[in-house]
Scaffold this motif. Sequence first.
Motif, PDB file in Angstrom:
ATOM      1  N   VAL A 119       0.839  -1.213   0.000  1.00 40.99           N
ATOM      2  CA  VAL A 119       0.000   0.000   0.000  1.00 40.99           C
ATOM      3  C   VAL A 119       0.865   1.250   0.000  1.00 40.99           C
ATOM      4  CG1 VAL A 119      -1.647   1.336   1.381  1.00 40.99           C
ATOM      5  CG2 VAL A 119      -1.952  -1.124   1.102  1.00 40.99           C
ATOM      6  N   ARG A 120       1.931   1.218   0.799  1.00 46.61           N
ATOM      7  CA  ARG A 120       2.795   2.393   0.927  1.00 46.61           C
ATOM      8  C   ARG A 120       3.679   2.604  -0.299  1.00 46.61           C
ATOM      9  NH1 ARG A 120       4.113   1.190   5.565  1.00 46.61           N
ATOM     10  NH2 ARG A 120       6.020   0.087   5.077  1.00 46.61           N
ATOM     11  N   ALA A 121       3.945   1.547  -1.050  1.00 44.61           N
ATOM     12  CA  ALA A 121       4.856   1.652  -2.194  1.00 44.61           C
ATOM     13  C   ALA A 121       4.220   2.352  -3.386  1.00 44.61           C
ATOM     14  CB  ALA A 121       5.323   0.257  -2.613  1.00 44.61           C
ATOM     15  N   VAL A 126      -0.953   7.790  -8.270  1.00 45.15           N
ATOM     16  CA  VAL A 126      -1.332   6.573  -8.999  1.00 45.15           C
ATOM     17  C   VAL A 126      -2.658   6.042  -8.469  1.00 45.15           C
ATOM     18  CG1 VAL A 126      -0.666   4.200  -9.523  1.00 45.15           C
ATOM     19  CG2 VAL A 126       1.067   6.010  -9.512  1.00 45.15           C
ATOM     20  N   TYR A 127      -2.799   6.023  -7.133  1.00 47.21           N
ATOM     21  CA  TYR A 127      -4.084   5.610  -6.545  1.00 47.21           C
ATOM     22  C   TYR A 127      -5.213   6.495  -7.079  1.00 47.21           C
ATOM     23  CZ  TYR A 127      -2.196   2.454  -3.003  1.00 47.21           C
ATOM     24  OH  TYR A 127      -1.607   1.408  -2.357  1.00 47.21           O
ATOM     25  N   ALA A 128      -4.978   7.818  -7.054  1.00 51.81           N
ATOM     26  CA  ALA A 128      -6.033   8.742  -7.475  1.00 51.81           C
ATOM     27  C   ALA A 128      -6.397   8.526  -8.944  1.00 51.81           C
ATOM     28  CB  ALA A 128      -5.571  10.183  -7.251  1.00 51.81           C
ATOM     29  N   THR A 129      -5.390   8.330  -9.786  1.00 48.03           N
ATOM     30  CA  THR A 129      -5.657   8.133 -11.214  1.00 48.03           C
ATOM     31  C   THR A 129      -6.483   6.862 -11.445  1.00 48.03           C
ATOM     32  OG1 THR A 129      -3.546   9.213 -11.719  1.00 48.03           O
ATOM     33  CG2 THR A 129      -4.568   7.919 -13.471  1.00 48.03           C
ATOM     34  N   ILE A 130      -6.099   5.783 -10.747  1.00 49.03           N
ATOM     35  CA  ILE A 130      -6.832   4.519 -10.913  1.00 49.03           C
ATOM     36  C   ILE A 130      -8.263   4.643 -10.385  1.00 49.03           C
ATOM     37  CG2 ILE A 130      -6.909   2.095 -10.198  1.00 49.03           C
ATOM     38  CD1 ILE A 130      -3.849   2.165 -10.124  1.00 49.03           C
ATOM     39  N   LEU A 131      -8.405   5.257  -9.208  1.00 49.68           N
ATOM     40  CA  LEU A 131      -9.733   5.367  -8.601  1.00 49.68           C
ATOM     41  C   LEU A 131     -10.649   6.295  -9.398  1.00 49.68           C
ATOM     42  CD1 LEU A 131      -8.624   5.466  -4.857  1.00 49.68           C
ATOM     43  CD2 LEU A 131      -9.987   3.690  -5.971  1.00 49.68           C
ATOM     44  N   LEU A 151      -3.130   5.335   5.902  1.00 51.19           N
ATOM     45  CA  LEU A 151      -2.907   4.024   6.523  1.00 51.19           C
ATOM     46  C   LEU A 151      -1.439   3.619   6.417  1.00 51.19           C
ATOM     47  CD1 LEU A 151      -5.941   1.776   5.510  1.00 51.19           C
ATOM     48  CD2 LEU A 151      -5.292   2.571   7.791  1.00 51.19           C
ATOM     49  N   GLY A 152      -0.841   3.816   5.234  1.00 49.88           N
ATOM     50  CA  GLY A 152       0.563   3.457   5.064  1.00 49.88           C
ATOM     51  C   GLY A 152       1.474   4.207   6.007  1.00 49.88           C
ATOM     52  N   VAL A 153       1.197   5.499   6.213  1.00 48.78           N
ATOM     53  CA  VAL A 153       2.065   6.321   7.067  1.00 48.78           C
ATOM     54  C   VAL A 153       1.810   6.053   8.545  1.00 48.78           C
ATOM     55  CG1 VAL A 153       2.619   8.687   7.713  1.00 48.78           C
ATOM     56  CG2 VAL A 153       2.260   8.114   5.316  1.00 48.78           C
ATOM     57  N   VAL A 154       0.540   6.126   8.959  1.00 46.73           N
ATOM     58  CA  VAL A 154       0.214   6.039  10.389  1.00 46.73           C
ATOM     59  C   VAL A 154       0.551   4.660  10.947  1.00 46.73           C
ATOM     60  CG1 VAL A 154      -1.654   6.172  12.083  1.00 46.73           C
ATOM     61  CG2 VAL A 154      -1.560   7.804  10.195  1.00 46.73           C
ATOM     62  N   VAL A 155       0.163   3.613  10.235  1.00 44.25           N
ATOM     63  CA  VAL A 155       0.412   2.252  10.751  1.00 44.25           C
ATOM     64  C   VAL A 155       1.907   1.983  10.874  1.00 44.25           C
ATOM     65  CG1 VAL A 155       0.118  -0.196  10.274  1.00 44.25           C
ATOM     66  CG2 VAL A 155      -1.765   1.375   9.878  1.00 44.25           C
TER      67      VAL A 155
END
Length: 264
Positions: A119-121, A126-131, A151-155
């Motif tokens: 998730v963090r990688a 890219v997430y925004a474009t896909i979504l 989630l990637g940062v906080v966890v």
Amino acid sequence: MTPLAVPPRPRTWPRTVAVLALVVAITVVTITPALGGIEIDLATIARNGHFGAARIEKMLHPDLSILPRTWRPLQETLAMAVVGAAASAALALPLSLWAARPTNPGVGRRVVRAVLNVVRAVPDLVYATILVAMIGVGALPGVLTLVLFDLGVVVKLVSEAVDSADPTYLEAGHAAGGTQAQVNRVLAIPQTWPVYASQVLYSLELNVRISAVLGLVGAGGIGRLIDEMRGFYRYGALAVIIVEILVVVLLIEVASNVLRRRLR
């Protein structure tokens, strides 16, 4: 009285020279195309520098007529930031406990960490474009992107804080006969709470900045207005929007600092 012997100062210069030589070697390789590095054309930068200077000069003359059009996108940006931070906060607490060794000694920890590494990688754009391609233009793909990013940062930060903390209080809970779930609920969560709350507030600050960028790919927020002003070369209006975002980020940072001091 015999004077105390002063130990000789350790020789640190060889290590310093070695580090500097390594940095210089890496820099030379990365800027030399023949060695596989990128090409940096300083002559082009100097030749076209006046274009950048002209745009900066335009940005120094703010176009305040854009202000009425910024309220609605700015509210949408803030809403995306808050909703994204709240949703990720609800998911990050159990995931942080599952990703930390003291609170999850089983093999499931590695699965959680592997998924979060993936998730963090992936970059947020890219997430925004896909979504946006999957859901459509609007605030929803932006919120989902922010949730994944947070989630990637906080966890990662909270689970590492749990890993580096003194685990004796958890051992005491096990010695008293508590199960892992009971120890996590009664001991680990109260100990983790200040770090967790601090990271969630930090993710809220990041969300406002990221929301402005996500709008460039159609994920809602004030970024869409930024893209429009950039397309019409209205750099004075662009400067006003940037200042607005800066003010909002500073206000959130001040509020976050106040909340952090109260949590200590």
